[in-house]
Design a protein around this motif. Sequence first.
Motif, PDB file in Angstrom:
ATOM      1  N   ALA A 243       0.811  -1.215   0.000  1.00 50.81           N
ATOM      2  CA  ALA A 243       0.000   0.000   0.000  1.00 50.81           C
ATOM      3  C   ALA A 243       0.846   1.266   0.000  1.00 50.81           C
ATOM      4  N   GLU A 244       1.910   1.292   0.808  1.00 52.57           N
ATOM      5  CA  GLU A 244       2.681   2.524   0.955  1.00 52.57           C
ATOM      6  C   GLU A 244       3.843   2.568  -0.030  1.00 52.57           C
ATOM      7  N   PRO A 245       4.165   3.747  -0.535  1.00 49.72           N
ATOM      8  CA  PRO A 245       5.279   3.870  -1.481  1.00 49.72           C
ATOM      9  C   PRO A 245       6.606   3.473  -0.827  1.00 49.72           C
ATOM     10  N   TYR A 246       7.515   3.023  -1.666  1.00 44.53           N
ATOM     11  CA  TYR A 246       8.862   2.721  -1.198  1.00 44.53           C
ATOM     12  C   TYR A 246       9.656   4.013  -1.024  1.00 44.53           C
TER      13      TYR A 246
ATOM     14  N   THR B 105       1.382  -3.171  -9.828  1.00 41.71           N
ATOM     15  CA  THR B 105       1.109  -3.926 -11.050  1.00 41.71           C
ATOM     16  C   THR B 105       1.291  -5.424 -10.810  1.00 41.71           C
ATOM     17  N   ALA B 106       0.930  -6.205 -11.822  1.00 39.77           N
ATOM     18  CA  ALA B 106       1.099  -7.652 -11.732  1.00 39.77           C
ATOM     19  C   ALA B 106       2.562  -8.058 -11.857  1.00 39.77           C
ATOM     20  N   ARG B 107       3.411  -7.149 -12.295  1.00 39.31           N
ATOM     21  CA  ARG B 107       4.838  -7.449 -12.451  1.00 39.31           C
ATOM     22  C   ARG B 107       5.671  -6.356 -11.796  1.00 39.31           C
ATOM     23  N   PRO B 108       5.733  -6.348 -10.443  1.00 31.28           N
ATOM     24  CA  PRO B 108       6.625  -5.402  -9.776  1.00 31.28           C
ATOM     25  C   PRO B 108       8.079  -5.820  -9.966  1.00 31.28           C
ATOM     26  N   LEU B 109       8.996  -5.000  -9.468  1.00 28.28           N
ATOM     27  CA  LEU B 109      10.412  -5.331  -9.587  1.00 28.28           C
ATOM     28  C   LEU B 109      10.738  -6.542  -8.715  1.00 28.28           C
ATOM     29  N   ARG B 110      11.636  -7.392  -9.236  1.00 27.69           N
ATOM     30  CA  ARG B 110      11.978  -8.641  -8.559  1.00 27.69           C
ATOM     31  C   ARG B 110      13.486  -8.777  -8.399  1.00 27.69           C
TER      32      ARG B 110
ATOM     33  N   LEU C 243      10.764   4.137 -10.328  1.00 26.65           N
ATOM     34  CA  LEU C 243      10.373   2.930 -11.059  1.00 26.65           C
ATOM     35  C   LEU C 243       9.784   1.890 -10.111  1.00 26.65           C
ATOM     36  N   ALA C 244      10.410   1.706  -8.954  1.00 24.89           N
ATOM     37  CA  ALA C 244       9.887   0.737  -7.982  1.00 24.89           C
ATOM     38  C   ALA C 244       8.451   1.076  -7.617  1.00 24.89           C
ATOM     39  N   ASN C 245       8.151   2.344  -7.470  1.00 30.81           N
ATOM     40  CA  ASN C 245       6.789   2.745  -7.094  1.00 30.81           C
ATOM     41  C   ASN C 245       5.825   2.729  -8.273  1.00 30.81           C
TER      42      ASN C 245
ATOM     43  N   VAL D  14      18.123  -2.810 -13.666  1.00 33.17           N
ATOM     44  CA  VAL D  14      17.493  -1.527 -14.003  1.00 33.17           C
ATOM     45  C   VAL D  14      18.584  -0.570 -14.464  1.00 33.17           C
ATOM     46  N   THR D  15      18.439  -0.022 -15.652  1.00 31.63           N
ATOM     47  CA  THR D  15      19.361   0.998 -16.130  1.00 31.63           C
ATOM     48  C   THR D  15      18.684   2.352 -15.969  1.00 31.63           C
ATOM     49  N   THR D  16      19.432   3.302 -15.407  1.00 31.28           N
ATOM     50  CA  THR D  16      18.813   4.494 -14.826  1.00 31.28           C
ATOM     51  C   THR D  16      18.945   5.757 -15.671  1.00 31.28           C
TER      52      THR D  16
END
Length: 253
Positions: A110-113, A210-215, A203-205, A220-222
């Motif tokens: 629920a809460e943002p990272y 979504t159905a495909r969050p970061l794993r 990006l994490a937030n 990740v290229t920034t």
Amino acid sequence: MMSEDKIAAAARLLSEARTPGQALETFPTDLAPDDEAEALAMHERVVTARGPVVAWKVGAPTPAAEPGYGMIADATFSVGPTRIPAGALRLWAVEAEIAVTLGQDLPDRAEPYAQDEVLAAVKDWRAAIEVLDTAFVNWASTPGLWRLADGMSHGALIVGPPCGLPSGALATLPVTLEIGGETIFAHEGGNTGGDPARLLTALANLRRGTARPLRAGDVVTTGSATPFHRASGGQAVRAYFDGLEAAELTIEP
């Protein structure tokens, strides 16, 4: 409501127009994405047709702007010195970037990272080369939503060896991009989106709900720390930052 038929048709058109297909000279009005959500749906269809998503790209035009992002399939991602035939891509615009590998999942919640939570999930840091590519004859005039739909202009991502967090501020880390043995860019910082840590957290937030969050295992290229520069067959490309070993690409003739 987004049309599944329209998304599928646009994705098929874009995929077929990539090398070695015939580049698109126009932007079909009947398939044009109506908004960012529809363009992203087309984008996801284009990318996942190439294979599983293993990496992500994120960037922003200014340090205060909301970041945009794209997915990267395993077929266009490589680790360590890489060789790609010149005929495999059309645009061959290369950029130097800072990438990370995640060591922990960042699942839906629920809460943002917070930024410190996201950085704590980073396993290693790497220099990266992103090669831009396009389905269109005139990439420079391609509208933004079409670029997003077209894999966010992604062609290939090559990352260097794993390293620890570089010392000093990420936003001003010295970077060098070499092409054909010549230094093309050498400066401090240069990422238009500002601090890579901000972009990574965004990006994490963005993927959190979504159905495909970061794993764990995702790369990740920034965003680019250099302007893009066109390379060509027979040239070697190297990108490195202070504290990060070089990412290396050879474009075969």
